[in-house]
Design a protein around this motif. Structure first.
Motif, PDB file in Angstrom:
ATOM      1  N   TRP A   1      38.139  66.684  25.287  1.00 31.61           N
ATOM      2  CA  TRP A   1      38.680  67.543  24.187  1.00 31.61           C
ATOM      3  C   TRP A   1      39.386  68.928  24.717  1.00 31.61           C
ATOM      4  O   TRP A   1      38.542  69.794  25.587  1.00 31.61           O
ATOM      5  CB  TRP A   1      37.706  67.858  23.143  1.00 31.61           C
ATOM      6  CG  TRP A   1      38.317  68.572  22.104  1.00 31.61           C
ATOM      7  CD1 TRP A   1      39.648  68.737  21.574  1.00 31.61           C
ATOM      8  CD2 TRP A   1      37.474  69.137  20.976  1.00 31.61           C
ATOM      9  NE1 TRP A   1      39.568  69.211  20.287  1.00 31.61           N
ATOM     10  CE2 TRP A   1      38.543  69.541  19.871  1.00 31.61           C
ATOM     11  CE3 TRP A   1      36.096  69.369  20.621  1.00 31.61           C
ATOM     12  CZ2 TRP A   1      38.155  70.231  18.794  1.00 31.61           C
ATOM     13  CZ3 TRP A   1      35.859  70.015  19.342  1.00 31.61           C
ATOM     14  CH2 TRP A   1      36.831  70.241  18.618  1.00 31.61           C
ATOM     15  N   GLY A   2      40.693  68.948  24.794  1.00 31.56           N
ATOM     16  CA  GLY A   2      41.142  70.039  25.460  1.00 31.56           C
ATOM     17  C   GLY A   2      41.555  71.179  24.379  1.00 31.56           C
ATOM     18  O   GLY A   2      42.330  70.652  23.471  1.00 31.56           O
ATOM     19  N   VAL A   3      41.236  72.317  24.532  1.00 29.64           N
ATOM     20  CA  VAL A   3      41.705  73.609  23.518  1.00 29.64           C
ATOM     21  C   VAL A   3      41.854  74.545  24.665  1.00 29.64           C
ATOM     22  O   VAL A   3      41.738  74.657  25.764  1.00 29.64           O
ATOM     23  CB  VAL A   3      40.365  73.707  22.618  1.00 29.64           C
ATOM     24  CG1 VAL A   3      40.214  72.411  21.609  1.00 29.64           C
ATOM     25  CG2 VAL A   3      39.122  74.110  23.516  1.00 29.64           C
ATOM     26  N   ARG A   4      42.397  75.612  23.720  1.00 32.19           N
ATOM     27  CA  ARG A   4      42.685  77.018  24.657  1.00 32.19           C
ATOM     28  C   ARG A   4      41.348  77.564  25.176  1.00 32.19           C
ATOM     29  O   ARG A   4      41.339  77.979  26.158  1.00 32.19           O
ATOM     30  CB  ARG A   4      43.598  77.818  23.611  1.00 32.19           C
ATOM     31  CG  ARG A   4      44.865  77.496  23.522  1.00 32.19           C
ATOM     32  CD  ARG A   4      45.726  78.661  22.775  1.00 32.19           C
ATOM     33  NE  ARG A   4      45.206  79.322  21.561  1.00 32.19           N
ATOM     34  CZ  ARG A   4      45.121  78.790  20.415  1.00 32.19           C
ATOM     35  NH1 ARG A   4      46.141  77.717  20.141  1.00 32.19           N
ATOM     36  NH2 ARG A   4      44.536  79.221  19.210  1.00 32.19           N
ATOM     37  N   SER A   5      40.468  77.912  24.197  1.00 28.38           N
ATOM     38  CA  SER A   5      39.323  78.615  24.448  1.00 28.38           C
ATOM     39  C   SER A   5      38.113  77.855  23.943  1.00 28.38           C
ATOM     40  O   SER A   5      38.103  76.926  22.973  1.00 28.38           O
ATOM     41  CB  SER A   5      39.478  80.057  23.900  1.00 28.38           C
ATOM     42  OG  SER A   5      39.306  80.066  22.665  1.00 28.38           O
ATOM     43  N   LYS A   6      37.035  78.644  24.402  1.00 29.45           N
ATOM     44  CA  LYS A   6      35.539  77.964  23.756  1.00 29.45           C
ATOM     45  C   LYS A   6      35.428  78.135  22.298  1.00 29.45           C
ATOM     46  O   LYS A   6      35.072  77.187  21.546  1.00 29.45           O
ATOM     47  CB  LYS A   6      34.416  78.613  24.493  1.00 29.45           C
ATOM     48  CG  LYS A   6      33.255  78.052  24.231  1.00 29.45           C
ATOM     49  CD  LYS A   6      32.093  78.678  24.819  1.00 29.45           C
ATOM     50  CE  LYS A   6      30.748  77.987  24.853  1.00 29.45           C
ATOM     51  NZ  LYS A   6      29.796  78.876  25.536  1.00 29.45           N
ATOM     52  N   ALA A   7      36.140  78.845  21.782  1.00 25.32           N
ATOM     53  CA  ALA A   7      36.047  79.160  20.353  1.00 25.32           C
ATOM     54  C   ALA A   7      36.632  78.233  19.381  1.00 25.32           C
ATOM     55  O   ALA A   7      36.482  77.963  18.304  1.00 25.32           O
ATOM     56  CB  ALA A   7      36.628  80.619  19.829  1.00 25.32           C
ATOM     57  N   ASN A   8      37.690  77.309  20.304  1.00 26.64           N
ATOM     58  CA  ASN A   8      38.488  76.309  19.437  1.00 26.64           C
ATOM     59  C   ASN A   8      37.801  75.248  19.702  1.00 26.64           C
ATOM     60  O   ASN A   8      38.352  74.059  19.118  1.00 26.64           O
ATOM     61  CB  ASN A   8      39.852  76.174  20.298  1.00 26.64           C
ATOM     62  CG  ASN A   8      40.566  77.487  20.066  1.00 26.64           C
ATOM     63  OD1 ASN A   8      41.063  77.879  20.940  1.00 26.64           O
ATOM     64  ND2 ASN A   8      40.964  78.040  18.979  1.00 26.64           N
ATOM     65  N   LEU A   9      36.483  74.979  20.068  1.00 29.22           N
ATOM     66  CA  LEU A   9      35.908  73.838  20.293  1.00 29.22           C
ATOM     67  C   LEU A   9      35.203  73.895  18.792  1.00 29.22           C
ATOM     68  O   LEU A   9      33.542  73.782  18.832  1.00 29.22           O
ATOM     69  CB  LEU A   9      34.808  73.707  21.371  1.00 29.22           C
ATOM     70  CG  LEU A   9      35.570  73.698  22.621  1.00 29.22           C
ATOM     71  CD1 LEU A   9      34.557  73.831  23.651  1.00 29.22           C
ATOM     72  CD2 LEU A   9      36.252  72.154  22.817  1.00 29.22           C
ATOM     73  N   TYR A  10      35.796  73.449  17.814  1.00 33.56           N
ATOM     74  CA  TYR A  10      35.293  73.612  16.220  1.00 33.56           C
ATOM     75  C   TYR A  10      34.336  72.266  16.389  1.00 33.56           C
ATOM     76  O   TYR A  10      34.513  71.115  16.821  1.00 33.56           O
ATOM     77  CB  TYR A  10      36.057  73.849  15.257  1.00 33.56           C
ATOM     78  CG  TYR A  10      37.120  72.610  15.191  1.00 33.56           C
ATOM     79  CD1 TYR A  10      36.894  71.494  14.238  1.00 33.56           C
ATOM     80  CD2 TYR A  10      38.350  72.783  15.951  1.00 33.56           C
ATOM     81  CE1 TYR A  10      37.672  70.426  14.087  1.00 33.56           C
ATOM     82  CE2 TYR A  10      39.013  71.520  15.648  1.00 33.56           C
ATOM     83  CZ  TYR A  10      38.987  70.492  14.892  1.00 33.56           C
ATOM     84  OH  TYR A  10      39.881  69.684  14.751  1.00 33.56           O
ATOM     85  N   LEU A  11      33.210  72.263  15.576  1.00 30.81           N
ATOM     86  CA  LEU A  11      32.451  71.004  15.460  1.00 30.81           C
ATOM     87  C   LEU A  11      31.539  70.543  16.829  1.00 30.81           C
ATOM     88  O   LEU A  11      31.288  69.637  16.861  1.00 30.81           O
ATOM     89  CB  LEU A  11      33.208  69.911  14.724  1.00 30.81           C
ATOM     90  CG  LEU A  11      33.622  70.153  13.445  1.00 30.81           C
ATOM     91  CD1 LEU A  11      34.190  68.781  12.693  1.00 30.81           C
ATOM     92  CD2 LEU A  11      32.400  70.698  12.343  1.00 30.81           C
TER      93      LEU A  11
END
Length: 225
Positions: free
Chosen positions: A127-137
Motif C-alpha cells: 500500500w503506497g501512501v504519502r505518509s504514515k497518517a495516510n494508512l487509514y484502516l
C-alpha cells in the motif's frame, strides 16, 4: 481514517441487494448528469450496506457536498456494479495486491472475500501512501496479519520525513514490489490507484517476468469538477 479520506456507507432498502464481485465499482449520479465513480470497499455478503472510501478533493463536486450538504439518511442514486477489476477465483497462483491511496478500497474488498471463502493463496499486500497518517484502516490490516498466516503487508511511504523515524519501505510502491520480487512470473497481480501507478506497473513488471494476462488493474483519477 486519514484527514482527507471519508468512509461512506450506503444502506440499500431492506428488500433490495446489490450483486457484485469484490473489486468492482459504482457510479454516484449527481446533478446536471454528472457522475463520480467509487470502488466498493466491502465484500458482497454485506450488499445491503455498501462501503466507499471518498478522497476529499478541494473543490470536488461530490466530496464538497459530503462535507457541507449531505447528511446521514440522505438519498443518493447510483448505477452499478461496473468494471472488470475483480478477484479471479479459479486461479491458484499467489497474489500481489498493490494499492495507491484510496485504491485500497477495492483491494480491501478482495482480501475480505478471500478470508470469508477460506482461500489460503499467499497474498502480499503493498500500500503506497504519502505518509504514515495516510494508512487509514491500518488496524484492519494488522488484524488480518494476526489471523491470516498466508497474508503479508508492506506499507510504502513516498514522503516519510514528516513522520519522524520510519524504518519501512519508501519511494514508489511499484518499485518496492520490484525490489522484493525479482521474478514475477508465478504471480497474479492486482493494482488499484492513480493512473501513474498503473502505467508504471504496465511498463516495468513484464521486464521481471509478469505475463500481461495475469495483470488486473483499476485506475483512479480525481476529478475536481
Amino acid at each position: 481514517m486519514a484527514e482527507d479520506v471519508v468512509r461512506l456507507f450506503l444502506r440499500l432498502p431492506e428488500n433490495e441487494a446489490l450483486e457484485y464481485l469484490p473489486g468492482q465499482f459504482l457510479e454516484l449520479l449527481l446533478p446536471e448528469g454528472k457522475t463520480r465513480a467509487y470502488s466498493l470497499a466491502s465484500r458482497p455478503e454485506r450488499s445491503h450496506n455498501l462501503e466507499l472510501h471518498i478522497r476529499l478533493v478541494p473543490g470536488g463536486l461530490f466530496s464538497d457536498q459530503l462535507l457541507t450538504s449531505i447528511k446521514e439518511g440522505a438519498l443518493l442514486r447510483f448505477r452499478g456494479p461496473l468494471g472488470s477489476f475483480f478477484l479471479r477465483q479459479l486461479s491458484l497462483r499467489p497474489i500481489l495486491l498493490i494499492a495507491g491511496g484510496t485504491g485500497f478500497a477495492p483491494i480491501k474488498a478482495i482480501i475480505e472475500e478471500t478470508i470469508a471463502l477460506g482461500n489460503s493463496r499467499p497474498i502480499h499486500l503493498y500500500w503506497g501512501v504519502r505518509s504514515k497518517a495516510n494508512l487509514y484502516l491500518n488496524s484492519v490490516i494488522k488484524e488480518w496479519e494476526s489471523t491470516q498466516p498466508h497474508l503479508s503487508f508492506t506499507p510504502v511511504l513516498s514522503e516519510p520525513g514528516s513522520e519522524g523515524e520510519w524504518n519501512g519501505a519508501t519511494g514508489f510502491v511499484h518499485e518496492a514490489v520490484l525490489q522484493d520480487h525479482a521474478d514475477l512470473s508465478a504471480f497474479d497481480v492486482y493494482v488499484a490507484g492513480p493512473p501513474q501507478l498503473i502505467e508504471s506497473v504496465k511498463k516495468s513488471f513484464p521486464a521481471q517476468g509478469l505475463d500481461d494476462q495475469r495483470l488486473f488493474f483499476d485506475a483512479f483519477s480525481y476529478a475536481p469538477g
